[in-house]
Write an enzyme that holds these catalytic residues in place. Structure first.
Site, mmCIF file in Angstrom:
data_model
loop_
_atom_site.group_PDB
_atom_site.id
_atom_site.type_symbol
_atom_site.label_atom_id
_atom_site.label_comp_id
_atom_site.label_asym_id
_atom_site.label_seq_id
_atom_site.Cartn_x
_atom_site.Cartn_y
_atom_site.Cartn_z
ATOM 1 N N HIS A 198 -47.568 -41.267 40.711
ATOM 2 C CA HIS A 198 -47.724 -40.023 41.470
ATOM 3 C C HIS A 198 -49.072 -39.898 42.178
ATOM 4 O O HIS A 198 -49.327 -38.902 42.834
ATOM 5 C CB HIS A 198 -47.516 -38.807 40.567
ATOM 6 C CG HIS A 198 -48.608 -38.614 39.544
ATOM 7 N ND1 HIS A 198 -48.619 -39.256 38.338
ATOM 8 C CD2 HIS A 198 -49.739 -37.849 39.569
ATOM 9 C CE1 HIS A 198 -49.700 -38.890 37.650
ATOM 10 N NE2 HIS A 198 -50.400 -38.054 38.368
HETATM 11 C C1 UD1 Z 1 -51.598 -32.958 39.859
HETATM 12 C C2 UD1 Z 1 -53.073 -33.224 39.562
HETATM 13 C C3 UD1 Z 1 -53.219 -34.631 38.993
HETATM 14 C C4 UD1 Z 1 -52.322 -34.843 37.797
HETATM 15 C C5 UD1 Z 1 -50.890 -34.455 38.136
HETATM 16 C C6 UD1 Z 1 -50.047 -34.466 36.897
HETATM 17 C C7 UD1 Z 1 -54.733 -32.190 41.048
HETATM 18 C C8 UD1 Z 1 -55.624 -32.405 42.200
HETATM 19 N N1 UD1 Z 1 -53.869 -33.183 40.800
HETATM 20 O O1 UD1 Z 1 -51.183 -33.882 40.852
HETATM 21 O O2 UD1 Z 1 -54.559 -34.818 38.560
HETATM 22 O O3 UD1 Z 1 -52.363 -36.189 37.432
HETATM 23 O O4 UD1 Z 1 -50.859 -33.113 38.668
HETATM 24 O O5 UD1 Z 1 -48.687 -34.553 37.185
HETATM 25 O O6 UD1 Z 1 -54.808 -31.173 40.391
HETATM 26 N N2 UD1 Z 1 -44.421 -30.433 43.363
HETATM 27 C C9 UD1 Z 1 -43.151 -29.941 43.201
HETATM 28 N N3 UD1 Z 1 -42.874 -29.250 42.066
HETATM 29 C C10 UD1 Z 1 -43.783 -28.994 41.106
HETATM 30 C C11 UD1 Z 1 -45.084 -29.490 41.283
HETATM 31 C C12 UD1 Z 1 -45.380 -30.205 42.418
HETATM 32 O O7 UD1 Z 1 -42.279 -30.151 44.042
HETATM 33 O O8 UD1 Z 1 -43.450 -28.359 40.088
HETATM 34 C C13 UD1 Z 1 -44.717 -31.242 44.566
HETATM 35 C C14 UD1 Z 1 -45.184 -30.404 45.748
HETATM 36 O O9 UD1 Z 1 -44.685 -31.009 46.899
HETATM 37 C C15 UD1 Z 1 -46.683 -30.581 45.697
HETATM 38 C C16 UD1 Z 1 -46.833 -31.991 45.179
HETATM 39 O O10 UD1 Z 1 -45.772 -32.155 44.257
HETATM 40 O O11 UD1 Z 1 -47.277 -30.400 46.945
HETATM 41 C C17 UD1 Z 1 -48.158 -32.271 44.499
HETATM 42 O O12 UD1 Z 1 -48.404 -31.327 43.459
HETATM 43 P P1 UD1 Z 1 -49.917 -31.015 42.998
HETATM 44 O O13 UD1 Z 1 -49.890 -30.181 41.776
HETATM 45 O O14 UD1 Z 1 -50.706 -30.519 44.163
HETATM 46 O O15 UD1 Z 1 -50.492 -32.448 42.687
HETATM 47 P P2 UD1 Z 1 -49.920 -33.591 41.758
HETATM 48 O O16 UD1 Z 1 -49.712 -34.800 42.566
HETATM 49 O O17 UD1 Z 1 -48.799 -33.066 40.935
HETATM 50 N N1 UDP Z 2 -44.407 -37.051 31.063
HETATM 51 C C1 UDP Z 2 -43.233 -36.373 30.763
HETATM 52 N N2 UDP Z 2 -42.124 -36.661 31.508
HETATM 53 C C2 UDP Z 2 -42.130 -37.577 32.507
HETATM 54 C C3 UDP Z 2 -43.329 -38.257 32.806
HETATM 55 C C4 UDP Z 2 -44.464 -37.963 32.072
HETATM 56 O O1 UDP Z 2 -43.191 -35.558 29.839
HETATM 57 O O2 UDP Z 2 -41.086 -37.777 33.122
HETATM 58 C C5 UDP Z 2 -45.609 -36.748 30.270
HETATM 59 C C6 UDP Z 2 -46.275 -37.953 29.644
HETATM 60 O O3 UDP Z 2 -45.697 -38.242 28.387
HETATM 61 C C7 UDP Z 2 -47.717 -37.502 29.538
HETATM 62 C C8 UDP Z 2 -47.895 -36.563 30.713
HETATM 63 O O4 UDP Z 2 -46.587 -36.212 31.136
HETATM 64 O O5 UDP Z 2 -47.929 -36.781 28.332
HETATM 65 C C9 UDP Z 2 -48.620 -37.270 31.814
HETATM 66 O O6 UDP Z 2 -48.574 -36.496 32.948
HETATM 67 P P1 UDP Z 2 -48.768 -37.066 34.399
HETATM 68 O O7 UDP Z 2 -48.491 -38.516 34.452
HETATM 69 O O8 UDP Z 2 -47.997 -36.172 35.296
HETATM 70 O O9 UDP Z 2 -50.301 -36.732 34.695
HETATM 71 P P2 UDP Z 2 -51.678 -37.473 34.359
HETATM 72 O O10 UDP Z 2 -51.711 -37.768 32.911
HETATM 73 O O11 UDP Z 2 -51.743 -38.679 35.230
HETATM 74 O O12 UDP Z 2 -52.698 -36.480 34.777
#
Ligand code: UD1
Ligand code: UDP
Length: 348
Positions: A198
């Site tokens: 992601h």
């Molecule tokens: C965010 C965090 C990242 C973390 C990740 C965990 C920041 C800058 N980034 O990244 O550090 O590793 O979460 O998963 O805070 N979206 C949906 N539904 C949701 C959430 C997101 O559709 O419930 C889509 C939207 O298009 C959104 C995009 O995902 O614009 C990115 O979401 P965002 O929370 O901004 O960043 P992540 O890539 O999820």
């Molecule tokens: N995770 C989950 N379902 C998924 C993928 C990840 O529950 O389909 C959990 C995973 O076990 C871990 C956390 O989400 O505990 C990691 O989140 P993510 O990779 O979104 O963010 P990051 O750790 O990179 O910030």
């Protein structure tokens, strides 16, 4: 009991909050604020329901947006909750925009800030997370760190006081799931490689995302890909079609217990997730991390985790490695209890 406001908003933060909520019972009056950074059912509610966590006390429903807009909206709303509730302390996890928003509000209102997962550094400031965690660490009163490396990262920046080595809070929940045998058996036959991606630098640019998917499609085992909404949305807008990658089975983001099941039963993990590099380590699964650096440098020892970035064709060669794992990496799985006790001592 002292009142502490925990800020959560993104998937990994709901998971990290679970053991802390358990440890806080009868010790700290722990209120929870959900910023709404993640909001899809399977990126948010599923974790509260599945793990039996309390509903958040405050729901901001901020949603997605540019970093500036998203963080600014969070700051406005978190400040207003703090002015009303007057917490004795604020607790934040990790390095997301929700973390940074909490840190800014706490510093402006002079509320002591407690940072769980402090001291991590990728030394890559083009990652929004790196900036978020540096800024958060510099305004924290208590910094809960997982390792010696994080301690020396903080020392290099002149941060010495308030630092407590407690291990990693995600180990608490991985142990809880393992001991209680809660991992859900996946609906797929082994062998398979499990994958999640992601990070913007892997999924936002068409050529990059396409080259990663092409490489996964060529691997000698099928790939089960838990697709983050960011990645799914990007594949749609960049016109990359699932059907062009028959070796990859794309699945929706999983609940935590299902995700654990996929991880426990896979042959190896390919990821750019921070949390999943550690989870793979504790579950003794080989991890291949599609990044040029990691904050979790200790996982790289004994081939347990390997970084691959430019030459993706080397991924399959890594399957020949024979990794080994240490049982003591990032503590003993009792970080949450240590965090709560330290906060209580600090506030009294
Ligand atoms: C965010 C965090 C990242 C973390 C990740 C965990 C920041 C800058 N980034 O990244 O550090 O590793 O979460 O998963 O805070 N979206 C949906 N539904 C949701 C959430 C997101 O559709 O419930 C889509 C939207 O298009 C959104 C995009 O995902 O614009 C990115 O979401 P965002 O929370 O901004 O960043 P992540 O890539 O999820
Ligand atoms: N995770 C989950 N379902 C998924 C993928 C990840 O529950 O389909 C959990 C995973 O076990 C871990 C956390 O989400 O505990 C990691 O989140 P993510 O990779 O979104 O963010 P990051 O750790 O990179 O910030």
């Amino acid at each position: 009991m002292k009142k502490v406001l925990a800020i959560i908003g993104a998937r990994p933060q709901f998971i990290k909050h679970f053991p802390l909520e358990l440890a806080a019972k009868n010790k700290v009056d722990l209120l929870t604020l959900h910023t709404g950074q993640h909001y899809d059912e399977n990126m948010s509610n599923v974790f509260f329901n599945q793990l039996g966590m309390s509903e958040p006390n405050f729901q901001l429903n901020i949603g997605s947006g540019t970093h500036g807009v998203q963080t600014a909206k969070m700051i406005i709303e978190i400040e207003s909750v703090c002015l009303r509730e007057k917490p004795d302390g604020m607790l934040v996890y990790g390095d997301t925009n929700s973390t940074l928003a909490g840190a800014i509000v706490s510093s402006k209102l002079h509320i002591p800030l407690f940072h769980v997962e402090a001291g991590l550094r990728s030394y890559n400031k083009s990652m929004p997370e790196e900036v978020n965690r540096i800024m958060t660490d510099h305004v924290s009163s208590l910094l809960f760190i997982p390792s010696e490396v994080s301690k020396s990262n903080l020392l290099k920046e002149g941060i010495e006081s308030g630092v407590h080595m407690v291990g990693d809070i995600m180990k608490d929940i991985v142990q809880y799931v393992s001991i209680n045998n809660l991992g859900q058996n996946p609906e797929v036959e082994a062998p398979y490689i499990y994958a999640t991606l992601h990070r913007p630098y892997n999924v936002d640019i068409k050529e990059r995302l396409k080259s990663i998917l092409t490489e996964l499609n060529l691997l000698p085992e099928k790939v089960i890909f838990s697709r983050h909404p960011r990645t799914k949305n990007k594949m749609e807008t960049l016109q990359l079609n699932d059907e062009d990658y028959p070796n990859i089975v794309f699945i929706e983001p999983q609940g935590y217990l299902e995700n654990m099941g996929y991880l426990m039963n896979c042959s190896r993990l390919i990821t750019d997730s921070g949390g999943m590099q550690k989870e793979a380590y504790w579950l003794k699964k080989q991890c291949i991390t599609i990044r040029s650096e990691t904050e979790w440098v200790e996982t790289l020892e004994q081939d347990a985790n390997t970084l691959v970035f430019d030459d993706l064709s080397t991924i399959k060669d890594l399957f020949k490695l024979s990794p080994t794992w240490s049982n003591s990496l990032y503590g003993d799985g009792n970080a949450s209890e240590q965090i709560i006790n330290t906060i209580n001592d600090y506030l009294s």
